[in-house]
Design an enzyme around this catalytic site. Structure first.
Site, PDB file in Angstrom:
ATOM      1  N   ASP A  51       0.981  -1.025  -0.124  1.00 58.66           N
ATOM      2  CA  ASP A  51       0.076   0.011  -0.042  1.00 58.66           C
ATOM      3  C   ASP A  51       1.075   1.146  -0.053  1.00 58.66           C
ATOM      4  O   ASP A  51       2.075   1.310   0.651  1.00 58.66           O
ATOM      5  CB  ASP A  51      -0.890  -0.118   1.227  1.00 58.66           C
ATOM      6  CG  ASP A  51      -2.117   0.968   1.132  1.00 58.66           C
ATOM      7  OD1 ASP A  51      -3.107   0.664   1.084  1.00 58.66           O
ATOM      8  OD2 ASP A  51      -1.746   2.316   1.268  1.00 58.66           O
ATOM      9  N   TYR A 141     -12.803  13.792  -5.615  1.00 56.53           N
ATOM     10  CA  TYR A 141     -12.008  12.992  -6.213  1.00 56.53           C
ATOM     11  C   TYR A 141     -11.063  13.765  -7.311  1.00 56.53           C
ATOM     12  O   TYR A 141      -9.964  13.772  -7.343  1.00 56.53           O
ATOM     13  CB  TYR A 141     -12.794  12.138  -7.126  1.00 56.53           C
ATOM     14  CG  TYR A 141     -11.952  11.351  -8.240  1.00 56.53           C
ATOM     15  CD1 TYR A 141     -11.025  10.596  -8.020  1.00 56.53           C
ATOM     16  CD2 TYR A 141     -12.457  11.754  -9.578  1.00 56.53           C
ATOM     17  CE1 TYR A 141     -10.411   9.927  -9.062  1.00 56.53           C
ATOM     18  CE2 TYR A 141     -11.887  11.080 -10.648  1.00 56.53           C
ATOM     19  CZ  TYR A 141     -10.627  10.254 -10.496  1.00 56.53           C
ATOM     20  OH  TYR A 141     -10.066   9.751 -11.533  1.00 56.53           O
ATOM     21  N   GLY A 283     -21.400  15.779  -7.743  1.00 58.80           N
ATOM     22  CA  GLY A 283     -20.245  15.714  -8.581  1.00 58.80           C
ATOM     23  C   GLY A 283     -20.194  15.718  -9.955  1.00 58.80           C
ATOM     24  O   GLY A 283     -18.986  15.465 -10.587  1.00 58.80           O
TER      25      GLY A 283
HETATM   26  N1  LIG Z   1     -11.386   4.471 -15.580  1.00 58.93           N
HETATM   27  C1  LIG Z   1     -11.642   5.986 -15.872  1.00 58.93           C
HETATM   28  O1  LIG Z   1     -12.459   6.047 -16.762  1.00 58.93           O
HETATM   29  C2  LIG Z   1     -10.575   6.853 -15.327  1.00 58.93           C
HETATM   30  C3  LIG Z   1     -10.602   8.263 -15.937  1.00 58.93           C
HETATM   31  C4  LIG Z   1      -9.857   9.284 -15.316  1.00 58.93           C
HETATM   32  C5  LIG Z   1      -8.745   8.808 -14.486  1.00 58.93           C
HETATM   33  N2  LIG Z   1      -8.593   7.659 -14.140  1.00 58.93           N
HETATM   34  C6  LIG Z   1      -7.571   7.295 -13.387  1.00 58.93           C
HETATM   35  O2  LIG Z   1      -6.970   6.103 -13.692  1.00 58.93           O
HETATM   36  C7  LIG Z   1      -6.173   5.223 -12.588  1.00 58.93           C
HETATM   37  C8  LIG Z   1      -6.820   3.933 -12.714  1.00 58.93           C
HETATM   38  O3  LIG Z   1      -8.122   3.924 -12.896  1.00 58.93           O
HETATM   39  P1  LIG Z   1      -8.832   2.247 -12.871  1.00 58.93           P
HETATM   40  O4  LIG Z   1     -10.229   2.517 -13.691  1.00 58.93           O
HETATM   41  O5  LIG Z   1      -8.110   1.325 -13.748  1.00 58.93           O
HETATM   42  O6  LIG Z   1      -9.023   2.019 -11.620  1.00 58.93           O
HETATM   43  P2  LIG Z   1      -8.896   0.674 -10.488  1.00 58.93           P
HETATM   44  O7  LIG Z   1      -9.726   0.745  -9.445  1.00 58.93           O
HETATM   45  O8  LIG Z   1      -9.218  -0.439 -11.607  1.00 58.93           O
HETATM   46  O9  LIG Z   1      -7.429   0.466 -10.518  1.00 58.93           O
HETATM   47  C9  LIG Z   1      -6.610   1.152  -9.436  1.00 58.93           C
HETATM   48  C10 LIG Z   1      -5.699   0.498  -8.740  1.00 58.93           C
HETATM   49  O10 LIG Z   1      -5.121   1.053  -7.807  1.00 58.93           O
HETATM   50  C11 LIG Z   1      -4.931   0.268  -6.739  1.00 58.93           C
HETATM   51  N3  LIG Z   1      -4.785   1.113  -5.478  1.00 58.93           N
HETATM   52  C12 LIG Z   1      -5.575   2.010  -5.099  1.00 58.93           C
HETATM   53  N4  LIG Z   1      -5.146   2.755  -3.922  1.00 58.93           N
HETATM   54  C13 LIG Z   1      -3.917   1.892  -3.777  1.00 58.93           C
HETATM   55  C14 LIG Z   1      -2.966   2.140  -2.574  1.00 58.93           C
HETATM   56  N5  LIG Z   1      -3.176   3.082  -1.782  1.00 58.93           N
HETATM   57  N6  LIG Z   1      -1.764   1.387  -2.613  1.00 58.93           N
HETATM   58  C15 LIG Z   1      -1.725   0.418  -3.659  1.00 58.93           C
HETATM   59  N7  LIG Z   1      -2.480   0.420  -4.755  1.00 58.93           N
HETATM   60  C16 LIG Z   1      -3.750   1.066  -4.549  1.00 58.93           C
HETATM   61  C17 LIG Z   1      -6.061  -0.746  -6.718  1.00 58.93           C
HETATM   62  O11 LIG Z   1      -6.174  -1.936  -5.943  1.00 58.93           O
HETATM   63  C18 LIG Z   1      -6.620  -1.037  -8.059  1.00 58.93           C
HETATM   64  O12 LIG Z   1      -5.777  -2.055  -8.661  1.00 58.93           O
HETATM   65  C19 LIG Z   1      -6.827   6.038 -11.480  1.00 58.93           C
HETATM   66  O13 LIG Z   1      -5.856   6.808 -11.012  1.00 58.93           O
HETATM   67  C20 LIG Z   1      -8.107   6.892 -12.093  1.00 58.93           C
HETATM   68  O14 LIG Z   1      -8.168   7.835 -11.112  1.00 58.93           O
HETATM   69  C21 LIG Z   1      -9.497   6.450 -14.610  1.00 58.93           C
END
Ligand SMILES: NC(=O)c1ccc[n+]([C@@H]2O[C@H](COP(=O)([O-])OP(=O)(O)OC[C@H]3O[C@@H](n4cnc5c(N)ncnc54)[C@H](O)[C@@H]3O)[C@@H](O)[C@H]2O)c1
Length: 323
Positions: A51, A141, A283
């Site tokens: 983490d 967020y 939001g």
């Molecule tokens: N999905 C979208 O449409 C979108 C749009 C804009 C930005 N994002 C950004 O892209 C990134 C990935 O998004 P996603 O959709 O793949 O989300 P996701 O939840 O599938 O992936 C995020 C990963 O980070 C891990 N994680 C979270 N906090 C953690 C911590 N403190 N330590 C270690 N691991 C941690 C989670 O277990 C997860 O595997 C994020 O930063 C999100 O904000 C996503």
């Protein structure tokens, strides 16, 4: 070895980025606490459980691998949850990123591509949104992502961190042939939710039909996750070849309303879906559409798979395998 640290590599987007970097000859090392990610999606490099709040664990990680750079995706990313529990979001996203950057400085790792979001802009003042648009997030967020952008920007000046912050619009689609795709739990994104409703014959909730848009539903700009993978790779290559300190939109430059998404999903699946209008989620801005000229110019990137029907079709293929 060309080790690249992928924080959040077990998540939806992270797994696609790992695949992309592996294909290009890098070793993607996933660091993930599996709070939202899945072990099965880490297939192209080692999984290091941990983490971002654990500084000792981060230190051991940086001692073990000599990283040439970092792709930082790990974050909590539900707009609605961030409004209800902002403390979780500031702690995980901002303090987690701070800890990561501290280790980068300590171990002299200079390159970082950061997963930012269109949510940093808030409600648009003009469309399409370019990178000079004011940043006024309307939910916690988006505010945590903006805070991390500012952190990285200031660190880049003081500690010579080289960075590109990619501001994603809505990401969807899948690399279904490699058995990876969108598997958030709970799911909050419109395309997988629509496909789940169609597949399971559930009612699809439309969160508000009184937005200031042509049909009253929110309008969003969708990018295929495979195009996003390429944008990360091109950004990373840029960081390896020259100094950069950039914020760059990644979207497709077109907007689709929720009703348009549903129409396309119905055509692709050849199935119907019942809908219900429910109250707006906290939001959610009315319209988000990107201007992607900078990504085209600076990264020589352009979306290849991000036609809305291809995105939904690839998501559907994944949903049929996965759920
Ligand atoms: N999905 C979208 O449409 C979108 C749009 C804009 C930005 N994002 C950004 O892209 C990134 C990935 O998004 P996603 O959709 O793949 O989300 P996701 O939840 O599938 O992936 C995020 C990963 O980070 C891990 N994680 C979270 N906090 C953690 C911590 N403190 N330590 C270690 N691991 C941690 C989670 O277990 C997860 O595997 C994020 O930063 C999100 O904000 C996503």
């Amino acid at each position: 070895m060309n080790y690249v640290l992928i924080t959040g590599g077990a998540g939806y987007i992270g797994s696609h980025i790992c695949k992309f970097f592996f294909d290009e000859g890098f070793v993607p090392v996933t660091f993930d606490n599996l709070s939202k990610g899945n072990k099965w999606s880490v297939k192209w490099g080692p999984l290091e459980l941990g983490d971002l709040s654990d500084e000792g664990r981060l230190k051991r990680l940086f001692e073990k691998y000599s990283f040439i750079g970092v792709i930082h995706l790990a974050a909590l990313s539900s707009v609605e949850q961030s409004c209800a529990e902002p403390n979780l979001y500031y702690k995980n996203n901002v303090i987690g990123s701070f800890n990561l950057l501290q280790k980068m400085i300590e171990f002299k790792v200079k390159n970082i591509v950061f997963s930012s979001t269109a949510a940093v802009y808030g409600n648009p003042i003009f469309l399409p949104i370019d990178e000079k648009h004011p940043t006024q997030p309307i939910n916690p967020y988006g505010d945590t992502k903006l805070a991390v952008e500012k952190l990285i920007y200031n660190y880049s000046k003081a500690y010579e961190i080289n960075f590109i912050s990619l501001r994603y619009f809505n990401v969807s689609g899948s690399d279904f042939l490699n058995k990876i795709g969108e598997a958030h739990s709970p799911e909050t994104h419109v395309i997988p939710l629509a496909l789940e409703s169609i597949k399971n014959n559930n009612i699809f909730n439309i969160y508000g039909d009184d937005y200031n848009t042509k049909d009253g539903t929110c309008i969003r700009d969708f990018i295929h996750v495979k195009d996003l993978g390429k944008a990360h790779f091109l950004s990373f290559k840029k960081l390896l070849s020259c100094k950069a300190c950039e914020f760059i939109n990644v979207g497709c430059g077109k907007g689709f309303s929720i009703y348009e998404i549903l129409d396309s999903a119905k055509k692709i699946t050849n199935m119907g879906v019942s809908t219900s209008i429910v109250k707006r989620r906290d939001g959610d801005p009315d319209i988000l559409i990107s201007n992607i000229d900078k990504a085209k110019k600076f990264l020589s990137w352009k979306p290849k798979y991000s036609d809305i029907n291809s995105i939904i079709s690839d998501s559907w293929k994944w949903h049929q395998i996965y759920s």
